[in-house]
Design an enzyme around this catalytic site. Structure first.
Site, PDB file in Angstrom:
ATOM      1  N   HIS A  71     -61.927 -28.855  40.096  1.00 38.44           N
ATOM      2  CA  HIS A  71     -63.185 -28.178  39.605  1.00 38.44           C
ATOM      3  C   HIS A  71     -63.650 -26.891  40.006  1.00 38.44           C
ATOM      4  CE1 HIS A  71     -64.694 -32.715  39.055  1.00 38.44           C
ATOM      5  NE2 HIS A  71     -64.259 -32.297  37.711  1.00 38.44           N
TER       6      HIS A  71
ATOM      7  N   LYS B 275     -73.526 -44.619  31.589  1.00 43.71           N
ATOM      8  CA  LYS B 275     -72.553 -44.223  32.626  1.00 43.71           C
ATOM      9  C   LYS B 275     -72.866 -44.684  34.034  1.00 43.71           C
ATOM     10  CE  LYS B 275     -69.355 -40.957  30.667  1.00 43.71           C
ATOM     11  NZ  LYS B 275     -68.501 -39.782  30.691  1.00 43.71           N
TER      12      LYS B 275
ATOM     13  N   SER C 273     -61.833 -36.967  40.001  1.00 44.28           N
ATOM     14  CA  SER C 273     -63.130 -37.633  40.670  1.00 44.28           C
ATOM     15  C   SER C 273     -62.864 -39.015  41.086  1.00 44.28           C
ATOM     16  CB  SER C 273     -64.153 -37.385  39.816  1.00 44.28           C
ATOM     17  OG  SER C 273     -64.571 -35.917  39.588  1.00 44.28           O
TER      18      SER C 273
HETATM   19  P1  ADP Z   1     -65.362 -35.719  32.358  1.00 39.45           P
HETATM   20  O1  ADP Z   1     -66.630 -36.841  33.222  1.00 39.45           O
HETATM   21  O2  ADP Z   1     -65.673 -35.187  31.154  1.00 39.45           O
HETATM   22  O3  ADP Z   1     -64.029 -36.506  32.511  1.00 39.45           O
HETATM   23  P2  ADP Z   1     -64.995 -34.374  35.022  1.00 39.45           P
HETATM   24  O4  ADP Z   1     -66.173 -34.200  35.712  1.00 39.45           O
HETATM   25  O5  ADP Z   1     -63.864 -35.240  35.410  1.00 39.45           O
HETATM   26  O6  ADP Z   1     -65.434 -34.616  33.466  1.00 39.45           O
HETATM   27  O7  ADP Z   1     -64.184 -32.957  34.668  1.00 39.45           O
HETATM   28  C1  ADP Z   1     -64.835 -31.816  34.387  1.00 39.45           C
HETATM   29  C2  ADP Z   1     -63.799 -30.890  33.562  1.00 39.45           C
HETATM   30  O8  ADP Z   1     -63.130 -30.459  34.730  1.00 39.45           O
HETATM   31  C3  ADP Z   1     -62.852 -31.532  32.693  1.00 39.45           C
HETATM   32  O9  ADP Z   1     -62.320 -30.493  31.718  1.00 39.45           O
HETATM   33  C4  ADP Z   1     -61.702 -31.762  33.449  1.00 39.45           C
HETATM   34  O10 ADP Z   1     -60.737 -31.933  32.467  1.00 39.45           O
HETATM   35  C5  ADP Z   1     -61.713 -30.900  34.409  1.00 39.45           C
HETATM   36  N1  ADP Z   1     -60.949 -31.259  35.602  1.00 39.45           N
HETATM   37  C6  ADP Z   1     -61.190 -32.371  36.464  1.00 39.45           C
HETATM   38  N2  ADP Z   1     -60.354 -32.377  37.387  1.00 39.45           N
HETATM   39  C7  ADP Z   1     -59.544 -31.078  37.453  1.00 39.45           C
HETATM   40  C8  ADP Z   1     -58.430 -30.531  37.940  1.00 39.45           C
HETATM   41  N3  ADP Z   1     -57.835 -31.124  39.265  1.00 39.45           N
HETATM   42  N4  ADP Z   1     -57.746 -29.405  37.479  1.00 39.45           N
HETATM   43  C9  ADP Z   1     -58.159 -28.950  36.412  1.00 39.45           C
HETATM   44  N5  ADP Z   1     -59.395 -29.473  35.767  1.00 39.45           N
HETATM   45  C10 ADP Z   1     -59.994 -30.535  36.164  1.00 39.45           C
END
Ligand code: ADP
Length: 161
Positions: free
Chosen positions: A17, A41, A128
């Site tokens: 992120h 959630k 995550s």
């Molecule tokens: P969600 O709960 O919608 O899955 P996340 O909190 O997991 O969202 O992630 C928010 C955004 O960051 C999403 O667009 C996700 O694809 C992106 N993201 C998460 N991890 C990575 C990573 N390692 N590299 C690039 N983008 C990421």
């Protein structure tokens, strides 16, 4: 002023992120990190804890704002007159989900554009969910989450067991 919204759960914030936000903060004048708050959630961290964690991890960036939002991202964007959503894209598995979500948001508001940013190679496998699993079983979190998140995550997992 060009503003983008970067929505997500950030439960917890990872270096994947941080990488995306650092990069898009150079392209947009302002980036709003929108932390999704949903009573449906089951999140490990509360919305306020996630907001504080994100703010701390990004204290080196000046043009970001961290907000908590319950409901549709497009509603927040309409209210605040923001036209661009940025999402990160890791492997092919993210693609279908992101494509459907972009189409749904377009259906809800045709003025809103979704832009996808590729993960840097060193973070394409970081999620995550994955880091929670590593923390749960005592693996090293170095290179996965910001230093300030490591202790918070270990502590949280210990107390919610
Ligand atoms: P969600 O709960 O919608 O899955 P996340 O909190 O997991 O969202 O992630 C928010 C955004 O960051 C999403 O667009 C996700 O694809 C992106 N993201 C998460 N991890 C990575 C990573 N390692 N590299 C690039 N983008 C990421």
């Amino acid at each position: 002023m060009k503003t983008a919204v970067y929505p997500g759960s950030f439960d917890p914030m990872t270096l994947g992120h941080v990488d995306i936000i650092e990069r898009i903060s150079k392209v947009f004048d302002r980036v709003v990190i929108l932390i999704s708050h949903s009573s449906q959630k089951n999140h490990l961290f509360s919305a306020i804890e996630r907001q504080q964690m994100v703010e701390k991890s990004l204290s080196h960036l000046k043009n970001i704002q961290v907000e908590i939002h319950e409901g549709l991202t497009v509603n927040y964007m309409q209210k605040h007159k923001i036209g661009v959503i940025v999402r990160g894209l890791r492997a092919v598995v993210d693609f279908e989900y992101e494509m459907a979500m972009a189409a749904m948001n377009k259906k809800l508001d045709k003025e809103i554009e979704t832009m996808l940013v590729f993960s840097s190679p060193e973070y394409y496998f970081v999620s995550s969910r994955g880091v929670k699993e590593v923390a749960r079983f005592g693996g090293s979190l170095d290179g996965l989450v910001p230093e300030s998140v490591q202790d918070l995550l270990i502590q949280k997992i210990r107390t919610t067991k």
